[in-house]
Write a protein that holds these residues in place. Structure first.
Motif, PDB file in Angstrom:
ATOM      1  N   THR A 103      18.216   4.644 -28.449  1.00 57.04           N
ATOM      2  CA  THR A 103      19.272   5.652 -28.495  1.00 57.04           C
ATOM      3  C   THR A 103      19.363   6.414 -27.189  1.00 57.04           C
ATOM      4  O   THR A 103      18.340   6.856 -26.644  1.00 57.04           O
ATOM      5  CB  THR A 103      19.017   6.646 -29.642  1.00 57.04           C
ATOM      6  N   ASP A 104      20.586   6.579 -26.701  1.00 55.94           N
ATOM      7  CA  ASP A 104      20.841   7.472 -25.580  1.00 55.94           C
ATOM      8  C   ASP A 104      20.862   8.893 -26.139  1.00 55.94           C
ATOM      9  O   ASP A 104      21.810   9.280 -26.834  1.00 55.94           O
ATOM     10  CB  ASP A 104      22.174   7.121 -24.927  1.00 55.94           C
ATOM     11  N   ASP A 136      18.461  -0.950 -30.370  1.00 59.46           N
ATOM     12  CA  ASP A 136      17.568  -0.022 -31.067  1.00 59.46           C
ATOM     13  C   ASP A 136      16.969   1.006 -30.110  1.00 59.46           C
ATOM     14  O   ASP A 136      15.838   1.458 -30.295  1.00 59.46           O
ATOM     15  CB  ASP A 136      16.449  -0.777 -31.801  1.00 59.46           C
ATOM     16  N   GLY A 150      23.827  10.068 -28.376  1.00 63.71           N
ATOM     17  CA  GLY A 150      23.530   9.714 -29.758  1.00 63.71           C
ATOM     18  C   GLY A 150      23.842   8.271 -30.098  1.00 63.71           C
ATOM     19  O   GLY A 150      23.549   7.827 -31.212  1.00 63.71           O
ATOM     20  N   GLY A 151      24.433   7.514 -29.174  1.00 61.74           N
ATOM     21  CA  GLY A 151      24.759   6.109 -29.417  1.00 61.74           C
ATOM     22  C   GLY A 151      23.733   5.187 -28.787  1.00 61.74           C
ATOM     23  O   GLY A 151      22.826   5.612 -28.058  1.00 61.74           O
ATOM     24  N   ASN A 152      23.854   3.880 -29.073  1.00 58.84           N
ATOM     25  CA  ASN A 152      22.958   2.905 -28.462  1.00 58.84           C
ATOM     26  C   ASN A 152      23.195   2.853 -26.954  1.00 58.84           C
ATOM     27  O   ASN A 152      24.336   2.903 -26.484  1.00 58.84           O
ATOM     28  CB  ASN A 152      23.175   1.518 -29.068  1.00 58.84           C
ATOM     29  N   TYR A 153      22.114   2.710 -26.210  1.00 54.29           N
ATOM     30  CA  TYR A 153      22.181   2.763 -24.760  1.00 54.29           C
ATOM     31  C   TYR A 153      22.621   1.420 -24.183  1.00 54.29           C
ATOM     32  O   TYR A 153      22.212   0.349 -24.661  1.00 54.29           O
ATOM     33  CB  TYR A 153      20.814   3.133 -24.193  1.00 54.29           C
ATOM     34  N   ASP A 166      12.299   3.468 -31.796  1.00 51.23           N
ATOM     35  CA  ASP A 166      13.185   4.463 -31.192  1.00 51.23           C
ATOM     36  C   ASP A 166      12.791   5.863 -31.650  1.00 51.23           C
ATOM     37  O   ASP A 166      12.842   6.825 -30.872  1.00 51.23           O
ATOM     38  CB  ASP A 166      14.637   4.151 -31.572  1.00 51.23           C
TER      39      ASP A 166
END
Length: 394
Positions: free
Chosen positions: A371-372, A369, A376-379, A314
């Motif tokens: 990141t959007d 693993d 800032g969170g998991n996509y 990531d």
């Protein structure tokens, strides 16, 4: 999910980018509702396969089909028609041709964080010939898929033979693919080649129970990444760098059981692994039931789990030879729930056996693993797949 079975007789399941099948477990958005091939043929297939006693292999039925497919999810929307025509000649040969179109608008997470959304049209052409001699069926296929920055051509051969008085069917297959890789700003600049080997066994276990096992080996060589995708190293954007070779293996087990009273259950499991370090598991259960003489309903639940590639990151914290931030090479889970309804409209003009199918699938993707960068969170995202198919056997 990659093609572990022989190429579908219906030419509508267009090959993914790269021509020959393979790749990680996440379905290519353009391989729409491939699972639905089993549903309408479940009972008729059981009836044919479970009809004990030696009999010669049979050619596919003469037919004409037209389909409208729609995919929407993760910022990508694909919609288009497809047509197929199949005709038998001299009781030994069957020829088929199909045409498949995708009009794609792409504003996926990869695009909106590194480039501008775009629209393009992809066209795929399929041609096939089936030849039957006693209990042996030979299929030859040609496919060409074209889009502005990618051209994929492939040819394949599949041979199947019924043994032990039709109780067992053994199949072998091979597909070779050649791709031209380009970029809209620079034209075609690289290529890729693909070799796929297939082996399968279908076994009648009882008058109501059918099982199959399929194995697939794929080798890829050439440009195996994206000309547009970027990776991150220490937070900075760098061009994606993938290995130029890859080998993968997959094994798939499937079973179908006739529950009686015109309803049946099915289950399958697929395991995928490759030299990039990806391991993926796919499990699916399904149920089919007739309602009266004209309606057939199918439903299924599918779960996919995948581990990341060795060079996926990531946000890499060291400079390495290979680096990718392609989320399809990352760790993710997906859950699919879908259904299909088929209506037999009977014979029209005394010659055409007409059928109408409608299918819908909901899929949830969750990455652990990737990141959007916008939040800032998991996509994660939801996808919707729809299909309308009108067919006529004659």
């Amino acid at each position: 999910m990659g093609a572990i079975d022989a190429p579908p007789r219906c030419g509508f399941a267009a090959p993914p980018r790269g021509g020959a099948a393979g790749g990680p477990a996440e379905p290519d958005p353009r391989r729409l509702l491939g699972w639905a091939e089993l549903g309408p043929r479940l009972f008729t297939g059981l009836a044919a396969l479970l009809g004990f006693g030696a009999k010669a292999a049979e050619l596919p039925e003469d037919k004409a089909e037209t389909m409208l497919h729609v995919y929407e999810g993760g910022g990508v929307r694909a919609i288009g028609p497809a047509v197929l025509v199949r005709k038998s000649l001299l009781d030994k040969v069957s020829v088929s041709a199909s045409y498949y179109v995708d009009s794609v608008s792409n504003a996926s997470i990869d695009v909106v964080t590194t480039a501008s959304p775009y629209r393009e049209t992809r066209r795929a052409y399929d041609f096939g010939v089936d030849y039957v001699y006693r209990d042996v069926t030979v299929n030859l296929s040609l496919n060409s898929s074209k889009e502005p920055d990618y051209v994929a051509d492939r040819w394949g051969i599949d041979v199947s033979q019924e043994v032990y008085e039709g109780m067992t069917t053994v199949s072998l297959g091979y597909t070779h693919g050649d791709d031209k890789v380009g970029r809209k700003t620079t034209g075609f600049f690289d290529s890729a080649r693909h070799w796929q080997y297939r082996f399968g066994v279908t076994q009648i276990l009882s008058p109501r129970w059918l099982a199959s096992m399929n194995f697939e080996a794929v080798s890829d060589d050439g440009f195996l990444g994206s000309a547009y995708r970027s990776a991150r190293v220490f937070g900075a954007s760098v061009p994606e760098r993938n290995p130029r070779t890859r080998s993968s293996r997959a094994v798939k087990l499937r079973t179908i059981y006739d529950l009686g009273e015109r309803n049946a259950a099915s289950g399958e499991y697929r395991y995928f692994w490759d030299t990039w370090g990806i391991k993926a598991h796919t499990a699916q259960v399904g149920y089919s039931r007739y309602f009266g003489e004209l309606w057939l309903a199918d439903g299924f639940l599918r779960v996919v789990s995948q581990d990341k590639a060795l060079f996926y990151s990531d946000n890499a914290t060291s400079e390495t030879l290979y680096v990718s931030r392609n989320r399809q090479l990352g760790t993710y889970r997906s859950y699919g729930l879908g259904g299909k309804l088929s209506y037999s409209a009977g014979r029209w003009y005394g010659r055409y056996d007409v059928k109408l199918d409608g299918a819908y699938e909901f899929v949830r993707y969750a990455y652990s693993d990737f990141t959007d960068l916008r939040s800032g969170g998991n996509y994660s995202y939801n996808a919707h797949v729809m299909q309308l198919l009108l067919s006529a056997n004659f």
